[in-house]
Design an enzyme around this catalytic site. Structure first.
Site, PDB file in Angstrom:
ATOM      1  N   HIS A   1      40.988 -39.389   1.542  1.00 53.89           N
ATOM      2  CA  HIS A   1      42.296 -38.778   1.806  1.00 53.89           C
ATOM      3  C   HIS A   1      42.264 -38.326   3.262  1.00 53.89           C
ATOM      4  CE1 HIS A   1      46.010 -36.611   0.916  1.00 53.89           C
ATOM      5  NE2 HIS A   1      45.507 -35.484   1.349  1.00 53.89           N
TER       6      HIS A   1
ATOM      7  N   ASP B   1      43.413 -42.289  -3.635  1.00 51.23           N
ATOM      8  CA  ASP B   1      43.538 -41.065  -2.839  1.00 51.23           C
ATOM      9  C   ASP B   1      43.040 -39.865  -3.647  1.00 51.23           C
ATOM     10  OD1 ASP B   1      44.994 -38.557  -2.082  1.00 51.23           O
ATOM     11  OD2 ASP B   1      45.766 -39.843  -0.481  1.00 51.23           O
TER      12      ASP B   1
ATOM     13  N   SER C   1      48.383 -36.098   4.966  1.00 53.29           N
ATOM     14  CA  SER C   1      48.739 -35.388   3.738  1.00 53.29           C
ATOM     15  C   SER C   1      50.167 -34.838   3.827  1.00 53.29           C
ATOM     16  CB  SER C   1      47.701 -34.299   3.456  1.00 53.29           C
ATOM     17  OG  SER C   1      47.734 -33.921   2.112  1.00 53.29           O
TER      18      SER C   1
END
Ligand SMILES: *[C@@H]1O[C@H](CO)[C@@H](O)[C@H](O)[C@H]1NC(C)=O
Ligand SMILES: *[C@@H]1O[C@H](CO)[C@@H](O)[C@H](O)[C@H]1NC(C)=O
Ligand SMILES: *[C@@H]1O[C@H](CO)[C@@H](O)[C@H](O)[C@H]1NC(C)=O
Length: 427
Positions: free
Chosen positions: A372, A305, A209
């Site tokens: 994710h 995502d 991330s």
């Protein structure tokens, strides 16, 4: 389909007390990692649409506050010391190093950074004393076949700007917030180099991330500070954020990055070739600087995502009639028109990585899951039931690429074609 949570896990056989404890801890960790990237305002418990997988015993690793941070002026948002969790390598892995940069969004205003400074994403006063090393960080070869005996480090994220903020931008309007992400990165690098990393033969910088973006931003710095003959590569997990308008045509993500870059003065930390050519904040978008990175890069990214769908494509603030309320949190709830929009998002990702696809030393694993940060949990990284493309797990794909066993450029067919997907559900 309704999602069985713990019940399905326990149906299979009678469990001893210790099994329950291990399973429960494992479950908590999964919840922890997923909830992390989601709205801190929503405390919904994510669940998945397949039975929960085997729970591995947690491998807890102690926090260490940085010993070099103070002298270098490297502080979290609130002025506390940054830190990391370190697991020593052994055997054939003793000269191999894997650094994982933690993620957790960004802050773009004085107000949001001030609230962040009172959480574990802005202050080491709130860091956990131990975190579980799972997936790419795991010591268990069945869960992490190629890197289980490497030296492994999870660097905690407490600056709010992908380890790229600069003190020059501080103390505006008399606030006492520290913007020192770049200094944190440099201090922890110096510390790890002095702990033996300067003799590394093999090294990987990874992150997920906001940390996946950071691993791209700092990839060449990492390469340049390690021995010339070391095999050094970078992985970005869920870090390929797109500069696309949201469903209502508003440039939500672009404005957000603009504000982060301005507030925290990240310009000087970004790719300078890119910065010379365009608005500096745009150089936070990988599509604008990936081609300038000299070090081999691997992208792990879900084409759907979930963080980007819920924050870039359909931010909650931009869904006043709540028509996206369910779909943005659970891909199974999307209607045909909404799926079309999501497929459009996937196409934008494909366009973005088009040039990178030609990169001879690059690699990619672009699955079609609603996911994710897939390198941190066995259920997505490597296990008998985890996500696969062409029958290869993410761990196998990354290993094949890192060790040059074979080129890896895996792109999944569009949703819902992949039955091995681990699709999250936040409703
Ligand atoms: C880590 O491993 C190296 C080599 O295997 C060893 O020399 C060193 O003492 C170890 N450090 C710790 C803290 O265990
Ligand atoms: C500082 O305050 C001024 C005036 O209130 C405001 O316009 C500006 O946006 C503030 N700066 C930051 C970084 O919040
Ligand atoms: C997929 O891989 C597994 C082990 O990695 C193997 O046992 C299985 O036969 C493979 N399946 C196919 C269809 O190739």
């Amino acid at each position: 389909m309704a999602i069985p949570r713990l019940s399905s896990l326990f149906r299979c056989r009678k469990w001893a007390k210790s099994d329950w404890l291990v399973a429960f801890l494992g479950f908590l960790l999964i919840v922890f990692f997923l909830s992390f990237f989601f709205d801190s305002t929503s405390d919904s418990v994510p669940s998945v649409d397949r039975p929960l997988p085997i729970a591995y015993p947690p491998d807890l690793v102690k926090l260490k506050l940085s010993s070099k941070a103070k002298e270098r002026g490297a502080f979290c948002l609130d002025g506390s010391l940054p830190g990391y969790h370190f697991r020593n390598g052994s055997g054939s892995g003793s000269k191999s190093w894997l650094l994982h940069l933690e993620g957790g969004g960004w802050c773009s205003t004085i107000a949001s950074c001030s609230s962040r400074a009172m959480t574990r994403l802005g202050s080491s006063n709130y860091f956990e004393d131990e975190v579980a090393f799972q997936g790419v960080l795991s010591s268990d070869p069945s869960q992490n076949p190629d890197f289980f005996n490497w030296n492994r480090v999870m660097v905690r994220y407490c600056d709010g700007a992908s380890f790229a903020g600069r003190p020059e931008a501080e103390f505006k309007n008399e606030t006492r917030l520290f913007f020192r992400g770049q200094l944190i990165w440099e201090a922890i690098m110096a510390e790890l180099l002095s702990m033996g990393m300067s003799d590394a033969k093999q090294a990987i910088l990874t992150g997920c991330s906001a940390g996946g973006l950071a691993s791209l931003i700092h990839c060449d710095y990492f390469r340049d500070h390690l021995p010339k003959d070391a095999a050094v590569k970078c992985i970005s997990d869920g870090g390929y954020f797109l500069n696309v308008p949201d469903v209502h045509g508003n440039p939500t993500m672009r404005s957000f990055y603009h504000d982060i870059a301005n507030l925290q003065g990240v310009h000087k930390s970004l790719d300078q070739k890119c910065v010379a050519k365009t608005d500096p904040f745009k150089c936070m978008f990988p599509e604008n600087f990936l081609k300038n990175i000299r070090t081999p890069v691997f992208l792990v990214n879900a084409a759907y995502d979930f963080w980007q769908i819920a924050h870039v494509l359909v931010p909650a603030s931009d869904d006043p009639d709540k028509s996206w309320a369910k779909c943005r949190l659970n891909i199974k709830e999307c209607n045909a028109a909404q799926l079309k929009v999501l497929h459009g998002f996937r196409s934008s990702l494909m366009d973005g990585i088009g040039v990178f696809h030609q990169n001879r030393v690059g690699g990619m694993f672009i699955d079609s899951c609603f996911s994710h940060c897939q390198s941190l949990m066995p259920v997505t990284w490597h296990s008998p039931t985890s996500t696969r493309i062409e029958n290869k797990t993410i761990a196998e794909s990354v290993g094949d690429w890192y060790f040059n066993r074979k080129p890896v450029k895996l792109i999944d067919c569009p949703y819902p074609c992949n039955p091995s997907c681990y699709n999250s559900n936040f409703t």
